[in-house]
Design an enzyme around this catalytic site. Structure first.
Site, mmCIF file in Angstrom:
data_model
loop_
_atom_site.group_PDB
_atom_site.id
_atom_site.type_symbol
_atom_site.label_atom_id
_atom_site.label_comp_id
_atom_site.label_asym_id
_atom_site.label_seq_id
_atom_site.Cartn_x
_atom_site.Cartn_y
_atom_site.Cartn_z
ATOM 1 N N GLU A 151 84.559 -4.683 14.320
ATOM 2 C CA GLU A 151 85.755 -4.649 15.162
ATOM 3 C C GLU A 151 86.360 -6.028 15.424
ATOM 4 O OE1 GLU A 151 84.889 -2.448 18.721
ATOM 5 O OE2 GLU A 151 84.526 -0.604 17.634
ATOM 6 N N ARG A 188 72.343 2.033 11.456
ATOM 7 C CA ARG A 188 73.227 0.864 11.501
ATOM 8 C C ARG A 188 72.800 -0.023 12.668
ATOM 9 N NH1 ARG A 188 79.051 0.009 14.052
ATOM 10 N NH2 ARG A 188 79.259 -2.143 13.383
ATOM 11 N N ASN A 199 85.298 2.718 13.253
ATOM 12 C CA ASN A 199 84.804 3.121 14.569
ATOM 13 C C ASN A 199 85.921 3.862 15.287
ATOM 14 O OD1 ASN A 199 82.548 1.649 13.928
ATOM 15 N ND2 ASN A 199 82.906 0.024 15.422
ATOM 16 N N HIS A 204 78.144 -8.691 15.206
ATOM 17 C CA HIS A 204 78.618 -7.749 16.221
ATOM 18 C C HIS A 204 78.817 -8.540 17.523
ATOM 19 C CE1 HIS A 204 78.761 -3.219 17.205
ATOM 20 N NE2 HIS A 204 79.117 -3.819 18.325
ATOM 21 N N TYR A 262 86.819 6.384 18.857
ATOM 22 C CA TYR A 262 86.391 7.015 20.103
ATOM 23 C C TYR A 262 87.470 7.873 20.759
ATOM 24 C CZ TYR A 262 82.257 3.992 20.071
ATOM 25 O OH TYR A 262 81.076 3.371 19.739
HETATM 26 C C1 PNW Z 1 82.674 -0.413 20.380
HETATM 27 N N1 PNW Z 1 88.466 1.070 22.645
HETATM 28 O O1 PNW Z 1 83.673 -1.119 21.046
HETATM 29 C C2 PNW Z 1 81.587 -1.425 20.051
HETATM 30 O O2 PNW Z 1 81.481 -1.671 18.671
HETATM 31 C C3 PNW Z 1 80.248 -1.105 20.639
HETATM 32 O O3 PNW Z 1 79.464 -2.263 20.679
HETATM 33 C C4 PNW Z 1 80.420 -0.468 22.005
HETATM 34 O O4 PNW Z 1 79.225 -0.310 22.690
HETATM 35 C C5 PNW Z 1 81.116 0.860 21.794
HETATM 36 O O5 PNW Z 1 82.342 0.704 21.113
HETATM 37 C C6 PNW Z 1 81.384 1.614 23.088
HETATM 38 O O6 PNW Z 1 82.268 0.896 23.891
HETATM 39 C C7 PNW Z 1 84.843 -0.533 21.436
HETATM 40 O O7 PNW Z 1 89.046 0.606 23.655
HETATM 41 C C8 PNW Z 1 85.432 -0.975 22.591
HETATM 42 O O8 PNW Z 1 88.947 2.037 22.040
HETATM 43 C C9 PNW Z 1 86.649 -0.463 22.997
HETATM 44 C C10 PNW Z 1 87.254 0.521 22.246
HETATM 45 C C11 PNW Z 1 86.658 0.972 21.091
HETATM 46 C C12 PNW Z 1 85.451 0.449 20.698
#
Ligand code: PNW
Length: 493
Positions: free
Chosen positions: A190, A99, A332, A144, A334
């Site tokens: 996002e 991706r 996505n 992006h 995390y």
């Molecule tokens: C993503 N949160 O952003 C992005 O798509 C990527 O470009 C980035 O490098 C990656 O996560 C790591 O940060 C996020 O606060 C930013 O949960 C913040 C969050 C989640 C995803």
């Protein structure tokens, strides 16, 4: 009756399987494994060979203090020149797909299709051909976060009459140029982050501040632009190219801090403000924003003396035009937050105040090097189950998941993270019947972590940003991920 039983059977294991118990097992045949990057974070070559300026180029150059250590993406991992090494790393890891995103300004320096940068087209052709020659399928994100600056100069994502047709034209251009070989398309990455941080709190480019107003407006314009791009694909390209086109949304799992009804409701509302804002209009049966979000923003707007809700109405025509415009659910994920109900003191207008919630982290949760990224694997399974219960059995591609550290090659914490999070996906698939069809590690290599610059590393491969030749070195986690891929999960030892 029968479906009730099946439902019951599907959910029973949630309660019988201990939350942190490891599940051995493998994913269904055909499960897709990948790794990801985004153009601005890896490419560099910010003004090479006719590329135009993007809002991130503008931000890092005009306001260097906005990025930790005044880092920029001017060179980044230099993937513009070293893409062949990225492809080699992907091949070595054994992924099914890669991706990556297209830099809109590398292809169309003004943002519009009347000026094409042929060197940009050649770059992506070379990358796509190299991937295919090495057995790696391309999954391409159109956007992006790196809007061409000339479009931002005319209002960017706040200017509907500009951005909606401009994005649809750009999408058509990309489908035409690359769609003979690219069968997996993502429109926007996002939109929540682009709206809230780019056009709300001012944390990300283009640093527009207007929380509770411009974030909502940019959100609606992103939904419209996405929908138009999907219709372009669906009507003009799908018949001959036969690929899929979807959107990628981010979810933080929202766990109620207590079992009080108010907190349970608050966590549910937070999920609607996070994922539902963009998912409900596209993936629900009826479309439009989630009811609880509409209610909350309207109520706060009235209390604050606005003549109408600050959440702009979608309108009937757009509600129908946006509904159903994604061939799969790009997700996505995390981390997880604890949520409690709380009415904010004082006055003012903001996206956070609209939600009547406070978020926190359990101090017992393991940390990463990034403050917001706590390691809470079980939240992943809950999020996948929530998506299933809200939106049904739409195929879910996990388009990002990963762990931040300071860059060591013996990255054992990253290995633990991947094993635990992927195992929660396995539980969601095998025990809960969630329709997850693919998984993507963020990221194949260390890169520019937005306002954190190069201080935070997400890569399976290390990049030495102090060396002009940006050498790549395989980390332990790349070896571990390659093993998971070749085993298609975690077979019983
Ligand atoms: C993503 N949160 O952003 C992005 O798509 C990527 O470009 C980035 O490098 C990656 O996560 C790591 O940060 C996020 O606060 C930013 O949960 C913040 C969050 C989640 C995803």
């Amino acid at each position: 009756m029968r479906s009730c039983l099946i439902l019951l059977m599907a959910f029973v294991p949630i309660f019988t399987f201990a939350q942190d118990e490891f599940l051995y097992g493998t994913f269904p045949d055909g499960f897709m494994w990948g790794a990801a990057t985004a153009a601005y974070q890896v490419e560099g070559g910010w003004d090479a060979d006719g590329k135009g300026e993007s809002i991130w180029d503008r931000m890092v150059h005009s306001d260097p203090g906005s990025i930790l250590n005044q880092d920029t993406g001017d060179i980044a991992a230099d993937s513009y020149h070293k893409y062949a090494e990225d492809v080699a790393a992907l091949k070595e890891t054994g992924v099914d797909f890669y991706r990556f995103s297209l830099s809109w300004s590398r292809l169309l320096p003004t943002g519009r299709v009347d000026v094409v940068n042929e060197a940009g087209v050649a770059f992506y052709n070379a990358l796509i051909d190299a991937l295919l020659a090495n057995g790696v399928q391309p999954m391409v994100t159109l956007y992006h976060w790196d809007l061409p600056q000339p479009l931002e100069d005319q209002g960017g994502w706040l200017n509907e009459t500009l951005i909606v047709p401009a994005f649809a034209e750009y999408a058509a251009f990309a489908f035409e140029a690359f769609g003979d070989r690219v069968k997996l398309w993502l429109t926007l990455n996002e939109p929540w982050v682009q709206a809230v941080m780019g056009y709300g709190n001012g944390g990300n480019a283009p640093r527009v501040v207007g929380s509770g107003i411009t974030d909502y407006l940019s959100g609606l314009n992103q939904l419209k632009a996405h929908a138009e791009a999907w219709h372009v694909y669906n009507e003009q390209f799908r018949p001959t190219q036969a690929g899929q086109c979807a959107i990628t949304l981010d979810v933080v799992w929202m766990e109620p801090k207590t079992q009080l009804a108010l907190d349970i409701e608050a966590a549910e509302r937070s999920l609607q403000f996070k994922l539902g804002w963009f998912a409900h209009p596209i993936f629900s049966l009826e479309g439009d924003y989630p009811a609880s979000m509409k209610e909350a923003v309207a109520r706060h707007s009235a209390e604050e003396g606005y003549p109408e809700s600050r959440l702009p109405e979608m309108g009937e025509e757009w509600r129908l035009r946006i509904l159903g415009t994604s061939d799969f659910f790009g997700l996505n994920h995390y981390t997880t937050s604890l949520v409690e109900h709380s009415v904010w003191p004082g006055t003012g207008t903001s996206f956070d105040r609209d939600q009547d919630t406070t978020q926190s982290a359990d101090p017992a949760w393991p940390e990463s090097s990034l403050g917001w990224l706590k390691v809470v694997p079980w939240g992943f399974r809950k999020a996948l189950n929530w998506i299933k219960s809200e939106y049904g059995d739409v195929p879910v591609w996990i388009t990002e998941n990963g762990y931040a550290d300071l860059g060591e090659l013996q990255d054992l914490d990253r290995i633990s993270f991947y094993r635990a999070y992927i195992d929660e996906v396995l539980k969601a698939v095998v025990l809960d019947g969630c329709n997850v069809v693919g998984y993507t590690a963020w990221s194949i290599l260390d890169n520019f972590e937005w306002t954190q610059g190069y201080s935070q590393k997400f890569g399976l491969y290390q990049v030495d940003f102090n060396d002009p030749s940006r050498p790549r070195t395989r980390k332990e986690s790349a070896i571990a991920y390659a093993q998971i891929i070749s085993d298609n999960g975690f077979p019983q030892p």
